[in-house]
Design a protein around this motif. Structure first.
Motif, PDB file in Angstrom:
ATOM      1  N   TRP A 152     -74.594  66.436 -49.009  1.00 16.35           N
ATOM      2  CA  TRP A 152     -73.890  66.416 -50.300  1.00 16.35           C
ATOM      3  C   TRP A 152     -73.462  67.827 -50.708  1.00 16.35           C
ATOM      4  N   LEU A 153     -74.351  68.807 -50.525  1.00 16.15           N
ATOM      5  CA  LEU A 153     -73.982  70.191 -50.827  1.00 16.15           C
ATOM      6  C   LEU A 153     -72.780  70.631 -50.005  1.00 16.15           C
ATOM      7  N   ALA A 154     -72.785  70.292 -48.710  1.00 12.28           N
ATOM      8  CA  ALA A 154     -71.682  70.684 -47.836  1.00 12.28           C
ATOM      9  C   ALA A 154     -70.386  70.003 -48.255  1.00 12.28           C
ATOM     10  N   ALA A 155     -70.460  68.711 -48.567  1.00 11.18           N
ATOM     11  CA  ALA A 155     -69.267  67.981 -48.987  1.00 11.18           C
ATOM     12  C   ALA A 155     -68.739  68.524 -50.315  1.00 11.18           C
ATOM     13  N   SER A 156     -69.639  68.890 -51.218  1.00 11.17           N
ATOM     14  CA  SER A 156     -69.222  69.452 -52.514  1.00 11.17           C
ATOM     15  C   SER A 156     -68.527  70.791 -52.318  1.00 11.17           C
ATOM     16  N   ALA A 157     -69.069  71.628 -51.425  1.00 13.03           N
ATOM     17  CA  ALA A 157     -68.474  72.939 -51.157  1.00 13.03           C
ATOM     18  C   ALA A 157     -67.082  72.803 -50.551  1.00 13.03           C
ATOM     19  N   GLY A 159     -65.037  70.431 -51.240  1.00 11.56           N
ATOM     20  CA  GLY A 159     -64.163  69.761 -52.193  1.00 11.56           C
ATOM     21  C   GLY A 159     -63.861  68.320 -51.842  1.00 11.56           C
ATOM     22  N   ALA A 160     -64.703  67.699 -51.017  1.00  7.72           N
ATOM     23  CA  ALA A 160     -64.478  66.313 -50.611  1.00  7.72           C
ATOM     24  C   ALA A 160     -64.785  65.363 -51.767  1.00  7.72           C
ATOM     25  N   SER A 161     -64.045  64.276 -51.834  1.00 12.49           N
ATOM     26  CA  SER A 161     -64.294  63.278 -52.869  1.00 12.49           C
ATOM     27  C   SER A 161     -65.219  62.176 -52.370  1.00 12.49           C
ATOM     28  N   VAL A 162     -65.160  61.922 -51.062  1.00 16.16           N
ATOM     29  CA  VAL A 162     -66.001  60.899 -50.445  1.00 16.16           C
ATOM     30  C   VAL A 162     -66.625  61.484 -49.183  1.00 16.16           C
ATOM     31  N   MET A 163     -67.884  61.187 -48.946  1.00 13.38           N
ATOM     32  CA  MET A 163     -68.520  61.609 -47.702  1.00 13.38           C
ATOM     33  C   MET A 163     -69.178  60.411 -47.045  1.00 13.38           C
ATOM     34  N   SER A 164     -69.262  60.463 -45.727  1.00 18.43           N
ATOM     35  CA  SER A 164     -69.912  59.396 -44.975  1.00 18.43           C
ATOM     36  C   SER A 164     -71.304  59.857 -44.593  1.00 18.43           C
ATOM     37  N   TYR A 165     -72.292  59.005 -44.874  1.00 16.64           N
ATOM     38  CA  TYR A 165     -73.676  59.367 -44.558  1.00 16.64           C
ATOM     39  C   TYR A 165     -74.462  58.109 -44.240  1.00 16.64           C
ATOM     40  N   GLY A 166     -74.967  58.030 -43.034  1.00 14.21           N
ATOM     41  CA  GLY A 166     -75.786  56.894 -42.637  1.00 14.21           C
ATOM     42  C   GLY A 166     -75.072  55.562 -42.717  1.00 14.21           C
ATOM     43  N   GLY A 167     -73.753  55.587 -42.537  1.00 20.27           N
ATOM     44  CA  GLY A 167     -72.989  54.352 -42.609  1.00 20.27           C
ATOM     45  C   GLY A 167     -72.528  53.996 -44.010  1.00 20.27           C
ATOM     46  N   HIS A 168     -72.783  54.869 -44.979  1.00 23.42           N
ATOM     47  CA  HIS A 168     -72.385  54.626 -46.369  1.00 23.42           C
ATOM     48  C   HIS A 168     -71.260  55.566 -46.767  1.00 23.42           C
ATOM     49  N   ALA A 169     -70.275  55.040 -47.470  1.00 24.62           N
ATOM     50  CA  ALA A 169     -69.222  55.864 -48.055  1.00 24.62           C
ATOM     51  C   ALA A 169     -69.678  56.244 -49.458  1.00 24.62           C
ATOM     52  N   VAL A 170     -69.984  57.519 -49.648  1.00 30.27           N
ATOM     53  CA  VAL A 170     -70.615  57.985 -50.879  1.00 30.27           C
ATOM     54  C   VAL A 170     -69.629  58.801 -51.711  1.00 30.27           C
ATOM     55  N   GLN A 171     -69.482  58.451 -52.983  1.00 24.17           N
ATOM     56  CA  GLN A 171     -68.645  59.224 -53.896  1.00 24.17           C
ATOM     57  C   GLN A 171     -69.392  60.512 -54.250  1.00 24.17           C
ATOM     58  N   VAL A 172     -68.835  61.639 -53.829  1.00 28.92           N
ATOM     59  CA  VAL A 172     -69.532  62.914 -53.983  1.00 28.92           C
ATOM     60  C   VAL A 172     -69.815  63.219 -55.451  1.00 28.92           C
ATOM     61  N   ALA A 173     -68.853  62.971 -56.313  1.00 29.54           N
ATOM     62  CA  ALA A 173     -69.010  63.290 -57.738  1.00 29.54           C
ATOM     63  C   ALA A 173     -70.034  62.401 -58.430  1.00 29.54           C
ATOM     64  N   ALA A 174     -70.371  61.269 -57.803  1.00 25.99           N
ATOM     65  CA  ALA A 174     -71.325  60.347 -58.419  1.00 25.99           C
ATOM     66  C   ALA A 174     -72.766  60.804 -58.242  1.00 25.99           C
ATOM     67  N   LEU A 175     -72.999  61.793 -57.341  1.00 29.49           N
ATOM     68  CA  LEU A 175     -74.351  62.252 -57.067  1.00 29.49           C
ATOM     69  C   LEU A 175     -74.663  63.520 -57.856  1.00 29.49           C
ATOM     70  N   THR A 176     -75.918  63.677 -58.174  1.00 29.25           N
ATOM     71  CA  THR A 176     -76.399  64.891 -58.826  1.00 29.25           C
ATOM     72  C   THR A 176     -77.671  65.353 -58.112  1.00 29.25           C
ATOM     73  N   ARG A 177     -78.030  66.587 -58.314  1.00 31.29           N
ATOM     74  CA  ARG A 177     -79.257  67.127 -57.721  1.00 31.29           C
ATOM     75  C   ARG A 177     -80.466  66.353 -58.241  1.00 31.29           C
ATOM     76  N   ASN A 178     -81.226  65.776 -57.338  1.00 30.77           N
ATOM     77  CA  ASN A 178     -82.415  64.980 -57.655  1.00 30.77           C
ATOM     78  C   ASN A 178     -82.107  63.751 -58.510  1.00 30.77           C
ATOM     79  N   GLY A 179     -80.828  63.341 -58.528  1.00 31.32           N
ATOM     80  CA  GLY A 179     -80.452  62.167 -59.307  1.00 31.32           C
ATOM     81  C   GLY A 179     -80.619  60.875 -58.530  1.00 31.32           C
ATOM     82  N   ARG A 180     -80.736  59.786 -59.267  1.00 31.09           N
ATOM     83  CA  ARG A 180     -80.874  58.471 -58.655  1.00 31.09           C
ATOM     84  C   ARG A 180     -79.563  58.067 -57.994  1.00 31.09           C
TER      85      ARG A 180
END
Length: 350
Positions: A152-157, A159-180
């Protein structure tokens, strides 16, 4: 319950003694356990395994003995020995196994008289499915390169809007540090020299497992995660993430292998009386190996005695919070404990 000062005294007074002792390989070589002389010994990061043609139970299953040690590994480097770690994780695992065995199954054999603190685990020698089953409910801060947090840190740096991780398409802006996270994510990893996060499709394509095997592992693990989370709510804690391993037993069933929901394989955060996360210096109050990871400043660093004792204290505190019971260690010499447990197991099973 032991208070913080009693825990510090326990570690300071007995830590060096309980850490001292020979490896199972050396005990066998020294003739201390004659029935294991022809067995194969595999030395691992935090446990050693013993198996062989002579180790077959009365009911015909191949037996694998797993010997927990006090070593601690972070970032794939052995950092040294932590007092009482083997006994703490043994009790931790035994307690959690009671909660999820009906869901995940287990490779372990029940041996009357074997204490929960025993660091010798008798189990069926499974045909392992070579993946680590990782479930994540939070974007937990982590220094490991395979973590969701680092991706997530790498994708944020970038400027990606979506990242792929473990087969999931994750909205980068939807995540926060230590957030659910938006939902509980299954993010499996390979079991290589250096584990790599992958996805179900790649595991199936690579012949690691079948689609139906992965579905069973995933679905049962999601149920177990829920059961443990419900239990932890009563302990004022949340389950952040966990990893489990699985294999096929002699009856053809997929069951859990190795430890379950321990502070080495999972992350637990404390809550206050209102159900909000407790923080210290802006970070969640955590009971997990991440505390030890945070002490690492150099690639091949070995923990000092002071650091090892501090980690031991945190493990014991965490165990008492998880179980609600006072930690009652076995203070006998390590060699004596191992030999007695092994003979008890062999007498009962062989």
């Amino acid at each position: 319950m032991l208070d913080d000062q009693q825990i510090r005294d326990l570690v300071a007074d007995h830590g060096a003694t309980v850490n001292a002792g020979r490896s199972i390989k050396q005990l066998i070589a020294d003739g201390e356990i004659p029935r294991l002389e022809s067995a194969t010994v595999l030395e691992g990061k935090v446990s050693d395994s013993v198996f062989g043609e002579s180790l077959v139970t009365k009911t015909g299953q191949d037996l694998r003995l797993m010997f927990r040690n006090n070593r601690i590994s972070t970032h794939d480097v052995n950092r040294g020995a932590i007092p009482f770690k083997d006994q703490v994780l043994a009790v931790n695992h035994a307690h959690m196994l009671d909660l999820v065995q009906s869901i995940l199954g287990s490779s372990q054999f029940d041996v009357p008289g074997l204490a929960p603190s025993s660091t010798v685990i008798p189990a069926e020698n499974l045909r392992l499915i070579m993946l680590e089953n990782v479930l994540r409910l939070y974007n937990a801060e982590s220094s490991t390169s395979t973590s969701l947090f680092q991706h997530w840190l790498a994708a944020s740096a970038q400027g990606a809007s979506v990242m792929s991780y473990g087969g999931h398409a994750v909205q980068v802006a939807a995540l926060t540090r230590n957030g659910r996270l938006p939902y509980l994510m299954d993010t499996p990893s390979t079991k290589d020299k250096e584990d790599m996060t992958t996805d179900a499709e790649a595991l199936v394509a690579g012949g690691v497992c079948t689609a139906s095997q992965y579905a069973q592992i995933r679905n049962s693990s999601l149920m177990a995660f829920g059961a443990v989370s419900q239990y932890l709510r009563g302990r004022g804690m949340v389950l952040v993430d966990t990893k489990t391993e699985h294999g096929v037993n002699d009856a053809g069933k997929i069951v859990a292998a190795d430890e379950l929901y321990t502070m080495d394989s999972s992350r637990f955060w404390r809550q206050d009386d209102e159900g909000k996360l407790l923080t210290r210096d802006g970070r969640p109050v955590s009971f997990s190996k991440e505390f030890a990871r945070g002490m690492v400043t150099e690639k091949n660093q070995q923990f000092t005695a002071e650091q090892a004792n501090a980690i031991a204290e945190r493990y014991i505190q965490g165990l008492q919070h998880l179980t609600g019971d006072e930690f009652s260690p076995d203070l006998r010499p390590r060699d004596e404990r191992i030999i007695e447990s092994t003979n008890l197991i062999l007498d009962y099973l062989l």
